[in-house]
Enzyme design. Structure first.
Site, mmCIF file in Angstrom:
data_model
loop_
_atom_site.group_PDB
_atom_site.id
_atom_site.type_symbol
_atom_site.label_atom_id
_atom_site.label_comp_id
_atom_site.label_asym_id
_atom_site.label_seq_id
_atom_site.Cartn_x
_atom_site.Cartn_y
_atom_site.Cartn_z
ATOM 1 N N SER A 405 0.821 -1.214 0.000
ATOM 2 C CA SER A 405 0.000 0.000 0.000
ATOM 3 C C SER A 405 0.851 1.258 0.000
ATOM 4 C CB SER A 405 -0.966 0.003 1.189
ATOM 5 O OG SER A 405 -0.384 -0.537 2.325
ATOM 6 N N HIS A 426 -3.542 -3.371 -5.650
ATOM 7 C CA HIS A 426 -3.782 -2.851 -4.307
ATOM 8 C C HIS A 426 -5.238 -3.070 -3.914
ATOM 9 C CE1 HIS A 426 -3.816 0.788 -1.379
ATOM 10 N NE2 HIS A 426 -3.572 -0.326 -0.757
ATOM 11 N N GLU A 438 -7.020 -0.907 -6.815
ATOM 12 C CA GLU A 438 -6.109 0.003 -7.518
ATOM 13 C C GLU A 438 -5.098 -0.864 -8.263
ATOM 14 O OE1 GLU A 438 -5.606 4.318 -5.319
ATOM 15 O OE2 GLU A 438 -4.465 2.673 -4.503
ATOM 16 N N ASN A 476 -4.747 6.403 -1.058
ATOM 17 C CA ASN A 476 -4.148 6.682 0.251
ATOM 18 C C ASN A 476 -3.433 8.025 0.282
ATOM 19 O OD1 ASN A 476 -5.124 4.426 1.474
ATOM 20 N ND2 ASN A 476 -3.254 3.219 1.317
HETATM 21 P P1 NAI Z 1 -0.372 -9.353 7.925
HETATM 22 O O1 NAI Z 1 0.715 -9.096 8.872
HETATM 23 O O2 NAI Z 1 -1.736 -9.632 8.416
HETATM 24 O O3 NAI Z 1 0.031 -10.561 6.977
HETATM 25 C C1 NAI Z 1 1.290 -10.733 6.389
HETATM 26 C C2 NAI Z 1 1.547 -12.218 6.291
HETATM 27 O O4 NAI Z 1 2.646 -12.456 5.444
HETATM 28 C C3 NAI Z 1 1.880 -12.871 7.638
HETATM 29 O O5 NAI Z 1 0.983 -13.924 7.889
HETATM 30 C C4 NAI Z 1 3.284 -13.376 7.425
HETATM 31 O O6 NAI Z 1 3.564 -14.589 8.119
HETATM 32 C C5 NAI Z 1 3.357 -13.570 5.937
HETATM 33 N N1 NAI Z 1 4.707 -13.540 5.412
HETATM 34 C C6 NAI Z 1 5.713 -12.691 5.700
HETATM 35 N N2 NAI Z 1 6.800 -13.001 4.983
HETATM 36 C C7 NAI Z 1 6.504 -14.091 4.233
HETATM 37 C C8 NAI Z 1 7.209 -14.889 3.309
HETATM 38 N N3 NAI Z 1 8.467 -14.624 2.998
HETATM 39 N N4 NAI Z 1 6.578 -15.914 2.749
HETATM 40 C C9 NAI Z 1 5.307 -16.190 3.039
HETATM 41 N N5 NAI Z 1 4.584 -15.468 3.918
HETATM 42 C C10 NAI Z 1 5.173 -14.434 4.508
HETATM 43 O O7 NAI Z 1 -0.367 -8.109 6.943
HETATM 44 P P2 NAI Z 1 -1.563 -7.568 6.002
HETATM 45 O O8 NAI Z 1 -2.311 -6.554 6.731
HETATM 46 O O9 NAI Z 1 -2.258 -8.708 5.398
HETATM 47 O O10 NAI Z 1 -0.736 -6.805 4.883
HETATM 48 C C11 NAI Z 1 -0.066 -7.464 3.846
HETATM 49 C C12 NAI Z 1 0.265 -6.494 2.746
HETATM 50 O O11 NAI Z 1 -0.917 -5.882 2.278
HETATM 51 C C13 NAI Z 1 1.164 -5.345 3.177
HETATM 52 O O12 NAI Z 1 2.015 -5.024 2.122
HETATM 53 C C14 NAI Z 1 0.187 -4.233 3.445
HETATM 54 O O13 NAI Z 1 0.761 -2.962 3.315
HETATM 55 C C15 NAI Z 1 -0.813 -4.476 2.355
HETATM 56 N N6 NAI Z 1 -2.148 -3.920 2.582
HETATM 57 C C16 NAI Z 1 -2.735 -4.006 3.798
HETATM 58 C C17 NAI Z 1 -3.995 -3.470 4.008
HETATM 59 C C18 NAI Z 1 -4.662 -3.585 5.339
HETATM 60 O O14 NAI Z 1 -5.655 -2.886 5.554
HETATM 61 N N7 NAI Z 1 -4.217 -4.418 6.228
HETATM 62 C C19 NAI Z 1 -4.721 -2.789 2.908
HETATM 63 C C20 NAI Z 1 -4.033 -2.828 1.645
HETATM 64 C C21 NAI Z 1 -2.782 -3.358 1.516
#
Ligand code: NAI
Length: 692
Positions: A405, A426, A438, A476
């Site tokens: 994001s 996104h 997006e 954003n």
């Molecule tokens: P989260 O922390 O809930 O999930 C991330 C997951 O990725 C974790 O379960 C982790 O174990 C896993 N992970 C990390 N490294 C890894 C690897 N090398 N191989 C496999 N799995 C791996 O984070 P969330 O909130 O789901 O965010 C994920 C992405 O989405 C980020 O880039 C965030 O900026 C983006 N995003 C988040 C939003 C939100 O509202 N939470 C909205 C839009 C985008």
């Protein structure tokens, strides 16, 4: 040019077939052609009844909404319908496909209705801030009773052929037009009488309406069209039909001219325009996309996997370890169970969707995926490492997407040897619910990768909007400035509850301070700390109060206290004198003299931040058109459709007025208000896209 209507006579049955591709929109030329054909067949002594039907997937999609803003020309739809009703022969409508809005009203002007299995009927006017305007509110209650009619008119949702029969709207289900002609022939032989809906009385009592109206009134939050729909159906009970029809026509015209209807039409067209990409020819080839992978089974990854599975695309979810994978899969299962519990999907459908999602802790499992979406932690080094691995593992031609994001998609693409295959997708949280996607085009992204991603967006039921790379992309980047302005307003003298009230009164589902309390104040606090080093000294930093709240453990709803107090987990917060005292202390520390801030200043400063930032985004070519930014805010940030989005609201207000206020804020509030050159240009020309 093909004929707008085709007519033929089979035995004693005259047939009029609407034939104006693609949707049989009832524009003036088609109305006129139908009127002429009806006149001719009605006068033919060999014809005992007239069948009125459509072509292809459409009976008729209704009015030609491009005509709404121009002057209307005869015959009006109401006049055409009156002609059918006043003719000699019975008219039998045969709904072969979609009959929406005016198309449905044309049917209600006929004596009988036969439906083919593919037929669907709806009054979608409410979704454009209006009510049916050619008899719908007066005739449907006469046919099926007030409460049921109200349900169709206020929901705008379509019903199937079978439902039309059960509700008593359709007289019979027929396999095809031949069967319809056969039934009509028999009916004529049995002495088919005229049966005008307009001559009937509404069954039942008007008191029954209140219960049917209640859920719509709750959801509409004061929308004018909903109130008028109820008023119209109420009138049908005891008002002479011609009086009711006149009221309906006048109300339709008045609503059509209302800002809320204009705004909804704007969004309707804007969502279609967003699909078009200026520098991408329509025949740009698309890549095959039959299987997908998602890396990271956290909040977003789990949601994205469901988006794919829901659209029939098998998906492999990859996590770092079994424990986290199991947690992610359990979250997905729970979501489907909840949907099942609420009756949103059948158990077979839930099983099928779940069956399309498999898990792995080995990235090698993604070797054959046509698309991989990365949704791991938001840190550049983590993302780059994942993309380097994907580059080594994925088959040639696979699309590699990131859900970042805030991070630079160009830099992520550069971690691979195939930057042309890398793109941003996104999603918004919760990913399986939010409509906005997006699509972030990096400098090197190949045209067919963009085309495939836009196509995928639609396939998974999203509204994809193309944007370019910059901090926060389009949505954003604008929203951060909106939220920052709310904080500056607090430092200037406003209070959180005043700001939230002003913005919810305007139509936002929640105000920015309540949103912070819902998300948790620790989230923003952590992001601000992480970004502190990158902040320019000239940038305003109005988050001192928010930081203090987070440091004091006032994290929002989850701790019962944040900007507001939440006694016993109440979802609506109560103003807190302690927070007011903290705000005053922070203003004092910063040497700010607090002053009363008017509601109008709050509204305009929050919204014009969006508009000025939006103009900068357009200037930089990050978004294609102003209306795309409206689509983003309505579908990704809970902006009210009846307002049409921030850029549209600025247009309605007048860009000259907006620019003058922005210049005043630049002088009085701070340098972050410097007006964008594009906004100043729009102030001169009155139009934004012309200036862009
Ligand atoms: P989260 O922390 O809930 O999930 C991330 C997951 O990725 C974790 O379960 C982790 O174990 C896993 N992970 C990390 N490294 C890894 C690897 N090398 N191989 C496999 N799995 C791996 O984070 P969330 O909130 O789901 O965010 C994920 C992405 O989405 C980020 O880039 C965030 O900026 C983006 N995003 C988040 C939003 C939100 O509202 N939470 C909205 C839009 C985008």
């Amino acid at each position: 040019m093909t004929e707008l209507v085709a007519t033929e006579i089979r035995g004693k049955i005259g047939i009029i077939r609407l034939n104006r591709p693609p949707v049989n929109a009832l524009g003036q030329a088609l109305r006129s052609a139908v009127a002429e054909a009806h006149l001719r067949l009605d006068a033919d002594p060999a014809v005992a009844a007239i069948l009125l039907t459509g072509t292809g997937r459409f009976f008729s999609a209704g009015a030609d909404i491009t005509e709404f803003s121009g002057g209307r020309r005869h015959p009006y739809l109401t006049e055409l319908i009156a002609q059918l009703e006043n003719g000699t022969s019975s008219v039998i409508a045969v709904a072969n496909g979609m009959a929406f809005g005016g198309g449905f009203e044309l049917i209600l002007g006929c004596d009988y209705l036969y439906v083919l299995p593919e037929a669907t009927l709806a009054f979608p006017e409410i979704k454009l801030g209006n009510i049916p305007g050619a008899g719908g509110t007066q005739k449907l209650p006469r046919l099926i009773g007030g409460p049921r009619a109200l349900g169709l008119i206020l929901s705008g949702d379509p019903i199937t052929a079978q439902e039309a029969v059960s509700l008593g709207i359709a007289d019979r289900l027929v396999a095809d037009l031949d069967a319809a002609v056969a039934f009509a022939t028999d009916a004529v032989a049995a002495g088919l009488p005229r049966r005008r809906i307009r001559d009937r009385n509404v069954p039942g009592h008007p008191d029954e309406l209140a219960a049917a109206a209640a859920p719509f009134l709750r959801r509409a939050r004061g929308a004018l069209a909903t109130a008028k729909g109820i008023e119209g159906v109420r009138m049908a009970y005891d008002t002479p039909i011609d009086e009711g029809l006149l009221w309906e026509q006048q109300t339709f015209a008045a609503l059509n001219a209302s800002p809320e209807s204009k705004a909804q039409r704007h969004i309707f067209f804007a969502e279609r325009a967003a699909r078009k990409i200026a520098d991408l020819p329509a025949d740009t080839p698309k890549r095959r996309l039959a299987t997908a992978g998602v890396v990271g089974a956290g909040t977003m990854g789990a949601g994205i996997a469901m988006c794919m599975a829901n659209a029939g695309i098998p998906v492999i979810l990859v996590e770092q370890d079994q424990g986290r994978l199991d947690t992610g899969l359990a979250r997905i299962r729970r979501t489907y169970e909840e949907a099942l519990g609420k009756g949103r999907i059948s158990s077979a459908e839930a099983e099928a969707r779940l069956g399309r999602i498999s898990g792995s802790v080995d990235m090698q499992a993604l070797a054959d995926a046509d698309l991989v979406v990365e949704a791991v932690f938001e840190a550049m080094e983590v993302k780059r490492a994942v993309f380097t691995r994907l580059d080594a593992i994925c088959k040639p031609g696979a699309i590699l997407a990131t859900n970042t994001s805030t991070l630079d998609v160009n830099e992520i693409a550069a971690a691979t040897g195939r930057p042309q295959d890398v793109i941003g997708l996104h999603f918004f949280s919760p990913a399986h619910v939010m409509k906005l996607l997006e699509v972030v085009r990096a400098e090197t992204t190949a045209p067919e990768v963009i085309a495939t991603a836009m196509d995928l967006g639609q396939r998974i039921g999203k509204i994809p909007v193309l944007v370019g790379v910059c901090d926060g992309f389009a949505g954003n980047r604008m929203f951060i400035n909106f939220n920052r302005e709310a904080q500056i307003l607090i430092e200037n003298g406003a209070l959180p509850w005043q700001i939230d009230r002003v913005l919810t009164d305007w139509g936002l589902a929640m105000g920015p301070l309540s949103v912070m309390d819902l998300a948790g104040l620790d989230i923003g606090y952590a992001i601000r700390k992480e970004r502190a080093a990158r902040r320019k000294p000239s940038d305003p930093y109005p988050f001192t109060t928010a930081d203090r709240l987070a440091e004091a453990g006032r994290l929002g709803q989850k701790t019962g206290r944040g900007w507001y107090l939440y006694p016993e987990n109440a979802r609506r917060g109560l103003p807190d004198p302690e927070v007011e005292a903290l705000i005053e202390a922070v203003s004092r520390e910063k040497g700010i003299t607090r002053r009363p801030v008017s509601d109008e200043e709050i509204l305009h400063r929050c919204l014009w931040q969006l508009v000025n930032t939006g103009c900068q985004i357009l200037e930089e070519g990050i978004a294609q058109r102003a209306s795309d930014l409206d689509v983003i805010f309505v579908n990704g940030y809970g902006f009210p459709r009846p307002r049409g989005g921030p850029m549209f609201f600025a247009e309605l207000t007048g860009f000259d007025r907006v620019a003058a206020e922005v210049e005043r804020f630049a002088a009085e509030v701070g340098d972050h208000w410097r007006p964008s050159a594009l906004l100043l240009e729009a102030a001169r020309t009155g139009r934004l896209d012309a200036a862009a």
